[in-house]
Design a protein around this motif. Structure first.
Motif, PDB file in Angstrom:
ATOM      1  N   PHE A   1       0.761   0.214  55.951  1.00  0.00           N
ATOM      2  CA  PHE A   1       0.068  -0.036  54.757  1.00  0.00           C
ATOM      3  C   PHE A   1       1.077  -1.212  53.861  1.00  0.00           C
ATOM      4  N   VAL A   2       0.306  -2.173  53.142  1.00  0.00           N
ATOM      5  CA  VAL A   2       0.890  -3.115  52.328  1.00  0.00           C
ATOM      6  C   VAL A   2       0.551  -2.980  50.831  1.00  0.00           C
ATOM      7  N   ALA A   3      -0.780  -3.165  50.726  1.00  0.00           N
ATOM      8  CA  ALA A   3      -1.315  -3.005  49.531  1.00  0.00           C
ATOM      9  C   ALA A   3      -2.679  -2.784  49.255  1.00  0.00           C
ATOM     10  N   ALA A   4      -3.304  -2.194  48.377  1.00  0.00           N
ATOM     11  CA  ALA A   4      -4.633  -2.162  48.277  1.00  0.00           C
ATOM     12  C   ALA A   4      -5.180  -2.279  46.757  1.00  0.00           C
ATOM     13  N   VAL A   5      -6.491  -2.456  46.681  1.00  0.00           N
ATOM     14  CA  VAL A   5      -7.023  -2.746  45.291  1.00  0.00           C
ATOM     15  C   VAL A   5      -8.377  -1.773  45.325  1.00  0.00           C
ATOM     16  N   ASN A   6      -8.569  -1.188  44.393  1.00  0.00           N
ATOM     17  CA  ASN A   6     -10.009  -0.454  44.191  1.00  0.00           C
ATOM     18  C   ASN A   6     -11.236  -1.571  43.915  1.00  0.00           C
ATOM     19  N   SER A   7     -12.344  -1.019  43.849  1.00  0.00           N
ATOM     20  CA  SER A   7     -13.605  -2.090  43.766  1.00  0.00           C
ATOM     21  C   SER A   7     -13.422  -2.745  42.327  1.00  0.00           C
ATOM     22  N   GLY A   8     -13.207  -2.006  41.111  1.00  0.00           N
ATOM     23  CA  GLY A   8     -12.994  -2.591  40.045  1.00  0.00           C
ATOM     24  C   GLY A   8     -11.650  -3.343  39.679  1.00  0.00           C
ATOM     25  N   SER A   9     -10.759  -3.315  40.419  1.00  0.00           N
ATOM     26  CA  SER A   9      -9.669  -3.880  40.261  1.00  0.00           C
ATOM     27  C   SER A   9      -8.789  -3.175  39.143  1.00  0.00           C
ATOM     28  N   LEU A  10      -8.903  -2.163  38.870  1.00  0.00           N
ATOM     29  CA  LEU A  10      -8.269  -1.296  37.751  1.00  0.00           C
ATOM     30  C   LEU A  10      -7.030  -0.845  38.204  1.00  0.00           C
ATOM     31  N   ASN A  11      -7.103  -0.629  39.466  1.00  0.00           N
ATOM     32  CA  ASN A  11      -5.981   0.068  40.296  1.00  0.00           C
ATOM     33  C   ASN A  11      -5.303  -0.613  41.475  1.00  0.00           C
ATOM     34  N   THR A  12      -4.216  -0.991  41.560  1.00  0.00           N
ATOM     35  CA  THR A  12      -3.609  -1.454  42.837  1.00  0.00           C
ATOM     36  C   THR A  12      -2.506  -0.443  43.240  1.00  0.00           C
ATOM     37  N   TYR A  13      -2.167  -0.528  44.534  1.00  0.00           N
ATOM     38  CA  TYR A  13      -1.187   0.221  45.258  1.00  0.00           C
ATOM     39  C   TYR A  13      -0.389  -0.642  46.252  1.00  0.00           C
ATOM     40  N   TYR A  14       0.853  -0.187  46.225  1.00  0.00           N
ATOM     41  CA  TYR A  14       1.860  -0.968  46.997  1.00  0.00           C
ATOM     42  C   TYR A  14       2.558   0.012  47.651  1.00  0.00           C
ATOM     43  N   ALA A  15       3.158  -0.328  48.826  1.00  0.00           N
ATOM     44  CA  ALA A  15       4.259   0.254  49.638  1.00  0.00           C
ATOM     45  C   ALA A  15       5.521  -0.031  48.976  1.00  0.00           C
ATOM     46  N   ASP A  16       6.370   0.706  49.108  1.00  0.00           N
ATOM     47  CA  ASP A  16       7.778   0.785  48.479  1.00  0.00           C
ATOM     48  C   ASP A  16       8.434  -0.743  48.816  1.00  0.00           C
ATOM     49  N   SER A  17       8.193  -1.053  50.139  1.00  0.00           N
ATOM     50  CA  SER A  17       8.982  -2.032  50.670  1.00  0.00           C
ATOM     51  C   SER A  17       8.568  -3.504  50.134  1.00  0.00           C
ATOM     52  N   VAL A  18       7.385  -3.258  49.534  1.00  0.00           N
ATOM     53  CA  VAL A  18       6.859  -4.744  48.876  1.00  0.00           C
ATOM     54  C   VAL A  18       6.714  -4.852  47.271  1.00  0.00           C
ATOM     55  N   LYS A  19       6.663  -3.491  46.812  1.00  0.00           N
ATOM     56  CA  LYS A  19       6.547  -3.423  45.456  1.00  0.00           C
ATOM     57  C   LYS A  19       7.472  -4.277  44.619  1.00  0.00           C
ATOM     58  N   GLY A  20       7.043  -5.179  43.830  1.00  0.00           N
ATOM     59  CA  GLY A  20       7.647  -6.141  42.958  1.00  0.00           C
ATOM     60  C   GLY A  20       7.730  -7.369  43.495  1.00  0.00           C
ATOM     61  N   ARG A  21       7.395  -7.440  44.862  1.00  0.00           N
ATOM     62  CA  ARG A  21       7.530  -8.614  45.580  1.00  0.00           C
ATOM     63  C   ARG A  21       5.988  -9.387  45.636  1.00  0.00           C
ATOM     64  N   PHE A  22       5.295  -8.315  46.026  1.00  0.00           N
ATOM     65  CA  PHE A  22       3.839  -8.742  46.488  1.00  0.00           C
ATOM     66  C   PHE A  22       2.678  -8.351  45.402  1.00  0.00           C
ATOM     67  N   THR A  23       1.785  -9.035  45.281  1.00  0.00           N
ATOM     68  CA  THR A  23       0.836  -8.800  44.299  1.00  0.00           C
ATOM     69  C   THR A  23      -0.589  -8.952  45.049  1.00  0.00           C
ATOM     70  N   ILE A  24      -1.620  -7.967  45.128  1.00  0.00           N
ATOM     71  CA  ILE A  24      -2.849  -7.996  45.545  1.00  0.00           C
ATOM     72  C   ILE A  24      -3.655  -8.286  44.454  1.00  0.00           C
ATOM     73  N   SER A  25      -4.886  -9.022  44.600  1.00  0.00           N
ATOM     74  CA  SER A  25      -5.785  -9.200  43.830  1.00  0.00           C
ATOM     75  C   SER A  25      -7.146  -9.451  44.474  1.00  0.00           C
ATOM     76  N   ARG A  26      -8.247  -9.749  43.699  1.00  0.00           N
ATOM     77  CA  ARG A  26      -9.793  -9.778  44.379  1.00  0.00           C
ATOM     78  C   ARG A  26     -10.367 -10.761  43.369  1.00  0.00           C
ATOM     79  N   ASP A  27     -11.197 -11.433  43.990  1.00  0.00           N
ATOM     80  CA  ASP A  27     -12.062 -12.329  43.046  1.00  0.00           C
ATOM     81  C   ASP A  27     -13.520 -12.057  43.735  1.00  0.00           C
ATOM     82  N   ASN A  28     -14.215 -11.150  43.174  1.00  0.00           N
ATOM     83  CA  ASN A  28     -15.440 -10.698  43.596  1.00  0.00           C
ATOM     84  C   ASN A  28     -16.385 -11.658  43.703  1.00  0.00           C
ATOM     85  N   ALA A  29     -16.475 -12.839  42.750  1.00  0.00           N
ATOM     86  CA  ALA A  29     -17.280 -13.873  42.707  1.00  0.00           C
ATOM     87  C   ALA A  29     -17.244 -14.716  43.870  1.00  0.00           C
ATOM     88  N   LYS A  30     -15.894 -14.803  44.456  1.00  0.00           N
ATOM     89  CA  LYS A  30     -15.621 -15.349  45.682  1.00  0.00           C
ATOM     90  C   LYS A  30     -15.866 -14.667  46.726  1.00  0.00           C
TER      91      LYS A  30
END
Length: 129
Positions: free
Chosen positions: A47-76
Motif C-alpha cells: 500500500f502507498v496511499a488511498a482516498v475515499n470517495s469524497g476526498s475528505l480523508n486520505t491515508y498514507y503508508a509511513d514510508s511515503v508520508k510527507g513526501r507523497f500526496t494523493i488527490s482525485r478529480d472526479n470531474a476528470k
C-alpha cells in the motif's frame, strides 16, 4: 466495467519528483475508494496511499508520508499521486486500484489490497542514486 490506466512513471534522480495519473473509463468512479499500491522486484505489492470517495480523508503508508500526496478529480475521472523527494527505495511498479465502496472502516482496511477489485496495469517508477 471500469478500466484504470496509469501514466506518468519514468526515470528520475534521487531527490526528484514525479506525478502519476490514473484515468478511469467505462463509468464514473466518484463513489469509490481509490488507492495507489506499488510492487518492487521480488517483493509483495504494498500500500502507498488511498482516498475515499469524497476526498475528505486520505491515508498514507509511513514510508511515503510527507513526501507523497494523493488527490482525485472526479470531474476528470482521474486520481493523482504527487511524489517528491524520491529515493531509490521508491523504485517499483505503481498501480492504482478501486475499492467498491465510498469509504473503508480503518487504515488497515484501506491498506489491504484484497479490498480493491479493479486494478490498472501499472506504471514503472525508477529512481537512480
Amino acid at each position: 466495467q471500469v478500466q484504470l490506466v496509469e501514466s506518468g512513471g519514468g526515470l528520475v534522480q534521487a531527490g526528484g519528483s514525479l506525478r502519476l495519473s490514473c484515468a478511469a473509463s467505462g463509468r464514473t468512479f466518484n463513489n469509490y475508494v481509490m488507492g495507489w499500491f506499488r510492487q518492487a522486484p521480488g517483493k509483495e505489492r504494498e500500500f502507498v496511499a488511498a482516498v475515499n470517495s469524497g476526498s475528505l480523508n486520505t491515508y498514507y503508508a509511513d514510508s511515503v508520508k510527507g513526501r507523497f500526496t494523493i488527490s482525485r478529480d472526479n470531474a476528470k475521472n482521474t486520481i493523482y499521486l504527487k511524489m517528491k523527494r524520491l529515493q531509490p527505495e521508491d523504485t517499483a511498479v505503481f498501480y492504482c486500484a478501486e475499492a467498491p465502496t465510498r469509504s473503508l472502516i480503518s487504515y488497515n482496511a484501506y491498506a489491504d489490497r484484497q479490498n480493491y477489485n479493479v486494478w490498472g496495469q501499472g506504471t514503472q517508477v525508477t529512481v537512480s542514486s
